[in-house]
Design an enzyme around this catalytic site. Structure first.
Site, short mmCIF file in Angstrom:
data_model
loop_
_atom_site.label_atom_id
_atom_site.label_comp_id
_atom_site.label_asym_id
_atom_site.label_seq_id
_atom_site.Cartn_x
_atom_site.Cartn_y
_atom_site.Cartn_z
N CYS A 60 0.83 -1.22 0.00
CA CYS A 60 0.00 0.00 0.00
C CYS A 60 0.86 1.26 0.00
CB CYS A 60 -0.93 0.02 1.22
SG CYS A 60 -1.90 -1.48 1.35
N VAL A 98 5.64 -21.84 -5.43
CA VAL A 98 4.91 -23.11 -5.34
C VAL A 98 4.28 -23.38 -6.70
CG1 VAL A 98 3.02 -24.34 -4.21
CG2 VAL A 98 4.51 -22.83 -2.88
N GLY A 131 -2.62 -13.68 -3.43
CA GLY A 131 -2.94 -12.32 -3.87
C GLY A 131 -3.63 -12.25 -5.22
N ALA A 132 -3.47 -11.10 -5.85
CA ALA A 132 -4.09 -10.85 -7.15
C ALA A 132 -3.06 -10.21 -8.07
CB ALA A 132 -5.30 -9.92 -6.98
N GLU A 198 -9.55 6.64 -18.41
CA GLU A 198 -10.46 5.71 -17.72
C GLU A 198 -11.56 5.29 -18.69
OE1 GLU A 198 -10.98 4.10 -14.53
OE2 GLU A 198 -12.63 3.38 -15.77
N GLY A 263 -6.85 -2.60 -12.75
CA GLY A 263 -7.53 -3.58 -11.89
C GLY A 263 -6.68 -4.83 -11.72
N VAL A 353 -10.56 3.85 1.55
CA VAL A 353 -10.23 5.28 1.53
C VAL A 353 -9.11 5.50 0.54
CG1 VAL A 353 -8.59 5.12 3.46
CG2 VAL A 353 -9.68 7.32 2.95
N TYR A 454 -16.08 15.09 20.92
CA TYR A 454 -16.21 16.43 20.37
C TYR A 454 -15.43 17.46 21.18
CZ TYR A 454 -18.03 21.16 20.06
OH TYR A 454 -18.10 22.51 19.98
C1 LIG Z 1 0.14 -0.35 -5.20
C2 LIG Z 1 -0.89 -0.91 -4.27
C3 LIG Z 1 -1.46 -0.10 -3.32
C4 LIG Z 1 -2.42 -0.61 -2.46
N1 LIG Z 1 -2.97 0.22 -1.52
C5 LIG Z 1 -3.91 -0.27 -0.68
C6 LIG Z 1 -4.45 0.54 0.32
O1 LIG Z 1 -4.08 1.72 0.47
N2 LIG Z 1 -5.41 0.02 1.13
C7 LIG Z 1 -5.82 -1.28 1.01
O2 LIG Z 1 -6.68 -1.71 1.77
N3 LIG Z 1 -5.29 -2.08 0.07
C8 LIG Z 1 -4.36 -1.62 -0.77
N4 LIG Z 1 -3.81 -2.44 -1.72
C9 LIG Z 1 -4.31 -3.82 -1.82
C10 LIG Z 1 -3.62 -4.72 -0.80
O3 LIG Z 1 -2.24 -4.57 -0.93
C11 LIG Z 1 -4.04 -6.16 -1.05
O4 LIG Z 1 -5.43 -6.24 -0.89
C12 LIG Z 1 -3.38 -7.13 -0.09
O5 LIG Z 1 -1.98 -7.04 -0.17
C13 LIG Z 1 -3.81 -8.57 -0.40
O6 LIG Z 1 -3.12 -9.45 0.42
P1 LIG Z 1 -2.81 -10.94 -0.08
O7 LIG Z 1 -2.05 -11.61 1.00
O8 LIG Z 1 -4.03 -11.55 -0.59
O9 LIG Z 1 -1.88 -10.72 -1.35
P2 LIG Z 1 -0.46 -9.99 -1.45
O10 LIG Z 1 -0.22 -9.08 -0.31
O11 LIG Z 1 -0.39 -9.42 -2.82
O12 LIG Z 1 0.55 -11.20 -1.33
C14 LIG Z 1 0.53 -12.27 -2.22
C15 LIG Z 1 1.93 -12.81 -2.36
O13 LIG Z 1 1.86 -14.15 -2.82
C16 LIG Z 1 2.96 -14.40 -3.65
N5 LIG Z 1 2.66 -15.57 -4.48
C17 LIG Z 1 1.66 -15.70 -5.39
N6 LIG Z 1 1.68 -16.93 -5.94
C18 LIG Z 1 2.70 -17.60 -5.36
C19 LIG Z 1 3.22 -18.92 -5.50
N7 LIG Z 1 2.70 -19.78 -6.36
N8 LIG Z 1 4.27 -19.28 -4.74
C20 LIG Z 1 4.82 -18.40 -3.86
N9 LIG Z 1 4.37 -17.14 -3.68
C21 LIG Z 1 3.32 -16.75 -4.42
C22 LIG Z 1 3.10 -13.13 -4.45
O14 LIG Z 1 4.42 -12.98 -4.94
C23 LIG Z 1 2.72 -12.06 -3.43
O15 LIG Z 1 3.87 -11.46 -2.86
C24 LIG Z 1 -2.82 -1.97 -2.57
C25 LIG Z 1 -2.23 -2.78 -3.54
C26 LIG Z 1 -1.26 -2.27 -4.37
C27 LIG Z 1 -0.63 -3.16 -5.40
#
Ligand SMILES: Cc1cc2nc3c(=O)[nH]c(=O)nc-3n(C[C@H](O)[C@H](O)[C@H](O)COP(=O)(O)OP(=O)(O)OC[C@H]3O[C@@H](n4cnc5c(N)ncnc54)[C@H](O)[C@@H]3O)c2cc1C
Length: 577
Positions: A60, A98, A131-132, A198, A263, A353, A454
């Site tokens: 983030c 993995v 993650g995504a 957009e 996205g 936010v 307040y």
């Molecule tokens: C630039 C940016 C800004 C953001 N800002 C905000 C914010 O301000 N507020 C907010 O709420 N959310 C924010 N987000 C979203 C937030 O970071 C994600 O929702 C959150 O990190 C998701 O957590 P996660 O553990 O699911 O995935 P991640 O934190 O993305 O972690 C997943 C990890 O799994 C690893 N992985 C995937 N597949 C494999 C595999 N096969 N073997 C080994 N490792 C693997 C990846 O390398 C990655 O590091 C932001 C995201 C980004 C990219």
């Protein structure tokens, strides 16, 4: 609860522990899960596999590192593999990907990306937090140099390097969601001209369009160029060594670099190959303890589909808060299933936010756009909405700034359905309070009665949250009758502007009759009794007083919610289609 009770829980916890817990993904959800699991058991062996070179980094914070607001890269690292080992006795393997889950053997196939070696690890419990991935659609020229996505620390290095070596003056950000806006802000901070492209007619799709207009105005005032309703067709390198972003409309935008913030999509390849159930939105299906369709595998974070507890629909949360909490819940479910208070995920409510160049945008719950589409048993969900523009703290205390709030609620029982707020100060505080009320299945009457802290420099004796609740409660109690600008065209109501003439001179709604509130009592007979009267002022407060006065004198009157401020936004919306 007495100490014997805690002893009981701890004993149960240690009895239930699996011997080996493997976690895929070492950032938000994965790292939270690992650390929580260790706090629940000293006996379990925990291994975290992370494909990238770092674990537990602040994704983030990445846009702010690009903007040099966060000046040291090391500030982004929350923990290292060494710290995980030393503090938690957790084996974190970075650059280990993995590749496959063998559900039968309960085994992972892992590739050490540094050596190319393939090896296997057995699990009793497995947590997926992969993650995504940033969307990078298959468009012409998408792989040209100078086109970036932002997800990891190496991504930020590449972006910063390009900005410096190519002396970037103009950037295009494709996508106006929160990462796009944050990147626009940070590129601006670096002195770069920014165009946001957009596909939709608005930025921040979580907001309703009339609220997004406030962001559009702000971005324009800050010199950010907006190309809305402009799907990108492809990219071309032009002679001047800049990139042309070709739009479906036939127009093009030229820039020295492009940030794709279009996205994300859940990383589900591993789960798919292992035949775990996948939902309609493309996320891994889990129950409220984050267990997948395999009883030994849990999944958390951006990769999973969860229930939206406001709409009841399946949803992707894609936020750090849910990912962190889910990591914890999965650890609890795996390690501590003897507890009398099982930890369950309550569903998401999309509380978020975003800050952009001094403006804060926050929302929780559902939007009007979504409510318009929601169909329960063939019936649209009934809803009402109010707009208000209170000061973020007492107006008499220096520095008060306006917040525009939209509150959505059920006209049947006052249940809060969603809220959106845009302003400079105190925005997220109000949305956080409403978010908590929504989680408690609260109503507008709860907002009306919320006892919030307040003092003049922090809030108001009637806090914006109270005011939102009071306005909505007045409607449900029948004291206030409201109307909405978008219905003006079909109405034959007389429009009554109760502002002072000097305000009217600066702008008003066509064909409105002006009687300032202070003169309304003595001039009330000028108004027709056989026609509905819609009152408005600048923000909607004086016009509410006018509506009450007219109603008490036997007129049929409605107050147009949000006043002239919202009229300007809705008019712009209608003009731009
Ligand atoms: C630039 C940016 C800004 C953001 N800002 C905000 C914010 O301000 N507020 C907010 O709420 N959310 C924010 N987000 C979203 C937030 O970071 C994600 O929702 C959150 O990190 C998701 O957590 P996660 O553990 O699911 O995935 P991640 O934190 O993305 O972690 C997943 C990890 O799994 C690893 N992985 C995937 N597949 C494999 C595999 N096969 N073997 C080994 N490792 C693997 C990846 O390398 C990655 O590091 C932001 C995201 C980004 C990219």
């Amino acid at each position: 609860m007495n100490s014997a009770f805690y002893e009981f829980i701890n004993k149960e916890i240690s009895i239930m522990n699996p011997k080996r817990l493997l976690i895929v993904g070492g950032v938000a959800g994965g790292a939270s899960c690992a650390a929580r699991a260790r706090r629940l058991s000293e006996n379990v062996e925990i291994i975290v596999f992370e494909r990238g070179p770092y674990v537990s980094f602040a994704n983030c914070g990445l846009p702010y590192y690009v903007g040099n607001v966060i000046t040291k890269e090391r500030s982004l690292f929350m923990a290292s593999p060494q710290l995980f080992k030393k503090r938690f006795n957790i084996d974190v393997r970075t650059e280990n990907c993995v590749r496959r889950i063998d559900r039968e053997k309960k085994e992972l196939e892992v590739e050490n990306l540094k050596t190319g070696e393939l090896y296997h690890e057995r699990y009793d419990a497995l947590v997926l937090s992969p993650g995504a991935a940033s969307l990078r659609p298959n468009l012409e020229g998408i792989d040209l140099s100078g086109i970036f996505t932002l997800k990891t620390i190496p991504d930020t290095r590449k972006i910063i390097d390009w900005i410096t070596t190519e002396d970037v003056k103009r950037a295009a950000v494709v996508g106006g969601g929160f990462i796009g806006l944050e990147m626009a802000e940070n590129l601006k901070i670096r002195g770069i001209d920014v165009t946001i492209i957009e596909m939709l007619p608005q930025v921040m799709p979580s907001l309703d369009p009339e609220m997004a207009i406030l962001i559009h105005d702000h971005l324009a005032a800050k010199g950010v160029v907006l190309c809305l309703g402009s799907p990108v067709k492809g990219f071309k390198q032009n002679n001047a060594e800049t990139i042309d972003i070709m739009l479906e409309s036939g127009h093009k935008v030229s820039a020295d670099m492009v940030i794709l913030a279009m996205g994300v999509r859940p990383e589900i390849e591993l789960a798919q190959k292992a035949d775990l159930a996948i939902g309609d939105l493309g996320g891994i299906m889990v129950d409220d303890q984050l267990r997948t369709s395999d009883e030994s595998i849990w999944a958390v974070g951006d990769a999973v589909e969860v229930n939206n507890f406001v709409t009841g629909a399946q949803s992707l949360a894609l936020l750090a808060g849910p990912a962190n909490r889910q990591g914890r819940i999965a650890a609890d479910a795996i390690m501590a299933n003897g507890t009398p208070y099982p930890h369950r995920f309550r569903g998401t409510q999309a509380t978020s936010v975003c800050g952009v160049l001094g403006l804060t945008i926050a929302s929780t719950g559902t939007s009007e756009k979504i409510l318009k589409q929601l169909n329960h048993d063939g019936k649209l969900q009934p809803y009402e909405k109010v707009y208000l523009h209170p000061d973020h703290h007492s107006g008499y205390y220096p520095g008060a700034k306006t917040i525009t709030i939209k509150l959505l609620f059920s006209p049947q029982n006052g249940k809060i359905l969603g809220a959106q707020a845009v302003g400079v100060e105190g925005v997220e505080k109000r949305i956080d309070v409403i978010a908590m009320a929504i989680q408690q299945h609260g109503t507008v009457f709860d907002l009306e009665e919320a006892e919030l802290c307040y003092a003049p420099q922090y809030g108001a004796a009637k806090d914006p949250v109270n005011l939102a609740g009071m306005i909505a409660s007045n409607i449900l109690r029948g004291y206030a009758r409201i109307a909405h600008w978008e219905n003006l065209a079909e109405s034959d109501a007389l429009l009554l502007d109760v502002r002072e003439p000097k305000e009217v001179a600066k702008g008003c709604v066509e064909n409105a009759v002006n009687i300032p509130l202070g003169q309304l009592r003595e001039r009330i007979t000028e108004l027709p009794r056989d026609r509905e009267i819609w009152t408005y002022c600048f923000v909607g407060q004086r016009s509410y007083f006018a509506q009450r006065m007219l109603s008490l004198h036997g007129y049929t009157a409605r107050n147009v919610s949000g006043g002239f401020l919202m009229y300007k936004a809705v008019k712009k919306l209608l003009e731009t289609g």
